[in-house]
Design an enzyme around this catalytic site. Sequence first.
Site, PDB file in Angstrom:
ATOM      1  N   GLN A   1     -50.058  -0.341  41.499  1.00 13.63           N
ATOM      2  CA  GLN A   1     -48.874  -0.808  40.763  1.00 13.63           C
ATOM      3  C   GLN A   1     -48.247  -1.973  41.503  1.00 13.63           C
ATOM      4  O   GLN A   1     -47.934  -1.865  42.689  1.00 13.63           O
ATOM      5  CB  GLN A   1     -47.818   0.301  40.746  1.00 13.63           C
ATOM      6  CG  GLN A   1     -47.862   1.163  39.558  1.00 13.63           C
ATOM      7  CD  GLN A   1     -46.667   2.117  39.496  1.00 13.63           C
ATOM      8  OE1 GLN A   1     -45.972   2.368  40.473  1.00 13.63           O
ATOM      9  NE2 GLN A   1     -46.463   2.664  38.320  1.00 13.63           N
TER      10      GLN A   1
ATOM     11  N   ARG B   1     -47.088  14.826  38.184  1.00 13.63           N
ATOM     12  CA  ARG B   1     -46.794  16.046  38.934  1.00 13.63           C
ATOM     13  C   ARG B   1     -47.922  17.076  38.968  1.00 13.63           C
ATOM     14  O   ARG B   1     -48.081  17.774  39.974  1.00 13.63           O
ATOM     15  CB  ARG B   1     -45.495  16.668  38.398  1.00 13.63           C
ATOM     16  CG  ARG B   1     -44.278  15.880  38.833  1.00 13.63           C
ATOM     17  CD  ARG B   1     -43.071  16.204  38.017  1.00 13.63           C
ATOM     18  NE  ARG B   1     -43.200  15.710  36.641  1.00 13.63           N
ATOM     19  CZ  ARG B   1     -42.241  15.769  35.734  1.00 13.63           C
ATOM     20  NH1 ARG B   1     -41.081  16.330  36.051  1.00 13.63           N
ATOM     21  NH2 ARG B   1     -42.421  15.288  34.524  1.00 13.63           N
TER      22      ARG B   1
ATOM     23  N   TYR C   1     -37.258  -1.895  37.005  1.00 11.84           N
ATOM     24  CA  TYR C   1     -37.670  -2.864  38.039  1.00 11.84           C
ATOM     25  C   TYR C   1     -37.420  -4.279  37.512  1.00 11.84           C
ATOM     26  O   TYR C   1     -37.006  -4.464  36.375  1.00 11.84           O
ATOM     27  CB  TYR C   1     -39.146  -2.638  38.411  1.00 11.84           C
ATOM     28  CG  TYR C   1     -39.335  -1.370  39.221  1.00 11.84           C
ATOM     29  CD1 TYR C   1     -39.254  -1.401  40.612  1.00 11.84           C
ATOM     30  CD2 TYR C   1     -39.540  -0.149  38.613  1.00 11.84           C
ATOM     31  CE1 TYR C   1     -39.384  -0.246  41.366  1.00 11.84           C
ATOM     32  CE2 TYR C   1     -39.673   1.013  39.353  1.00 11.84           C
ATOM     33  CZ  TYR C   1     -39.592   0.961  40.734  1.00 11.84           C
ATOM     34  OH  TYR C   1     -39.707   2.108  41.479  1.00 11.84           O
TER      35      TYR C   1
HETATM   36  C1  LIG Z   1     -42.840  12.062  43.243  1.00 12.97           C
HETATM   37  C2  LIG Z   1     -42.908  11.081  42.110  1.00 12.97           C
HETATM   38  C3  LIG Z   1     -42.884   9.716  42.389  1.00 12.97           C
HETATM   39  C4  LIG Z   1     -42.949   8.783  41.352  1.00 12.97           C
HETATM   40  N1  LIG Z   1     -43.006   7.444  41.661  1.00 12.97           N
HETATM   41  C5  LIG Z   1     -43.271   6.558  40.681  1.00 12.97           C
HETATM   42  C6  LIG Z   1     -43.545   5.205  41.002  1.00 12.97           C
HETATM   43  O1  LIG Z   1     -43.576   4.790  42.174  1.00 12.97           O
HETATM   44  N2  LIG Z   1     -43.803   4.364  39.973  1.00 12.97           N
HETATM   45  C7  LIG Z   1     -43.800   4.779  38.669  1.00 12.97           C
HETATM   46  O2  LIG Z   1     -44.038   3.971  37.775  1.00 12.97           O
HETATM   47  N3  LIG Z   1     -43.550   6.048  38.342  1.00 12.97           N
HETATM   48  C8  LIG Z   1     -43.309   6.947  39.318  1.00 12.97           C
HETATM   49  N4  LIG Z   1     -43.149   8.265  38.993  1.00 12.97           N
HETATM   50  C9  LIG Z   1     -43.208   8.681  37.581  1.00 12.97           C
HETATM   51  C10 LIG Z   1     -44.648   9.073  37.182  1.00 12.97           C
HETATM   52  O3  LIG Z   1     -45.524   7.978  37.217  1.00 12.97           O
HETATM   53  C11 LIG Z   1     -44.663   9.640  35.754  1.00 12.97           C
HETATM   54  O4  LIG Z   1     -44.202   8.630  34.875  1.00 12.97           O
HETATM   55  C12 LIG Z   1     -43.799  10.886  35.609  1.00 12.97           C
HETATM   56  O5  LIG Z   1     -43.967  11.745  36.717  1.00 12.97           O
HETATM   57  C13 LIG Z   1     -44.105  11.656  34.331  1.00 12.97           C
HETATM   58  O6  LIG Z   1     -45.425  12.145  34.366  1.00 12.97           O
HETATM   59  P1  LIG Z   1     -45.754  13.707  34.698  1.00 12.97           P
HETATM   60  O7  LIG Z   1     -44.986  14.513  33.699  1.00 12.97           O
HETATM   61  O8  LIG Z   1     -47.247  13.783  34.525  1.00 12.97           O
HETATM   62  O9  LIG Z   1     -45.313  13.970  36.095  1.00 12.97           O
HETATM   63  C14 LIG Z   1     -43.035   9.217  40.012  1.00 12.97           C
HETATM   64  C15 LIG Z   1     -43.057  10.584  39.746  1.00 12.97           C
HETATM   65  C16 LIG Z   1     -43.002  11.511  40.763  1.00 12.97           C
HETATM   66  C17 LIG Z   1     -43.072  12.976  40.439  1.00 12.97           C
END
Ligand SMILES: Cc1cc2nc3c(=O)[nH]c(=O)nc-3n(C[C@H](O)[C@H](O)[C@H](O)COP(=O)(O)O)c2cc1C
Length: 399
Positions: free
Chosen positions: A100, A346, A170
Amino acid sequence: MTKTQIFTPAKLAGLELKNRVIRAGCFEGMCQGGQVTDDLIEHHRRVAAGGVSMTTVAYCSVSADGRAFDHELWMRKEIVPDLKKLTDAVHREGSLASIQLGHSGFFTNKEVIGKRPLGASAKWCLFMRSHCREMTREDIEEKVQDFVAAAELARDAGFDAIEIHAGHGYLLSQFLSPWTNRRNDAFGGVIDNRLRFPIKVVENTRDILGYDFPILIKMNQVDGIKTGVSIHESVIMGKAFEKAGASALIPSSGFTSKVPFLMLRGGLPIEEMSGNQEGSLDRLGMKLFGRFMVPEHTYQPLFQLEGARKILEAVNIPVIYIGGVESLADMQQVLGEGFSFVQLGRATIQDPDFVSKLETGQIDRSPCDHCNRCVAAMDAGGVYCVSNREGFLDQDSRG
Ligand SMILES: Cc1cc2nc3c(=O)[nH]c(=O)nc-3n(C[C@H](O)[C@H](O)[C@H](O)COP(=O)(O)O)c2cc1C
């Protein structure tokens, strides 16, 4: 879509992925001093070994002045050999690697970058307690070139794809959002103007990387703020990104400095986030007022689906579904509706082997309970699941 189809190779631009499941960018918190650490390499090797077709190194700033934290990567020639170690490790596990690329704009940390943050318009940021300066045309041109240079270095480092971050509040998202963009020039006002800088980034990056290198765009379907981007505008944005040369879109939501948990939904780990604050006053403030400062949003499986469908209907390039994919049935549903791939966050933090366990039939859903304490952990030394720390420490699966 059948389980066999999910785990059959599929193409993304010029790239073949071994299945339709990609690890989403989840900030690792493992790049102290902006360095590629062994922990970061091992984290992605381990995720790759767990069955995803591609893993995504989370937020890497395109320039030193785009950092919100000290433990964040920023792209530069000196780290290319170490990034190459990471991509080699991922490739050895039979998976692919994406990264990213972004810039934090008005919520960069002035202590970390050593100067005043840049933004679409001058604005106070409560999150970082700083006031940014409005970017000039020269600044915009410089940041376009920073994105292009970072993309080239990512390719040199062996990444198979890049993901341009144009969502989550961002810098590119700050230009797209009327909440942060109040400019009166060609880069502000109507949506076509607000798109001008992000589109320049995509077009210039496409020019340098050639026609079939995968350029994924993570964007917002809604900002989640009253005066932010609406679904009507994000459909226009999706079409514009397609025209500019995007290979695929990843529609998410939320604004890191204002509604950071909209992209996640579920628990608000106030206690743990308070522990991460540096000063005792900040810790107390987060404990007392955290719930008022950081809104909570109810979790449900596939929570981004309604808006993501609107983007899917509007464009002719692949759309990657993200948000609340927690079971084989969820994957079958969204891929059956026409999304080309899914990204998981997650579920793969809770268990790096989640995807291979699904594939071999050992489980059919993730036990992740969306407590979001992994988010607090990432800022306290490196991301892990607080309920399953052993997941990433499993010695048997280490290379
Ligand atoms: C610990 C953690 C860190 C994250 N950091 C980022 C990040 O750096 N950039 C980003 O675009 N999304 C980030 N996200 C969001 C995830 O990319 C994703 O959009 C979000 O967790 C929903 O997906 P999930 O339900 O599969 O977890 C983060 C999510 C978590 C749990």
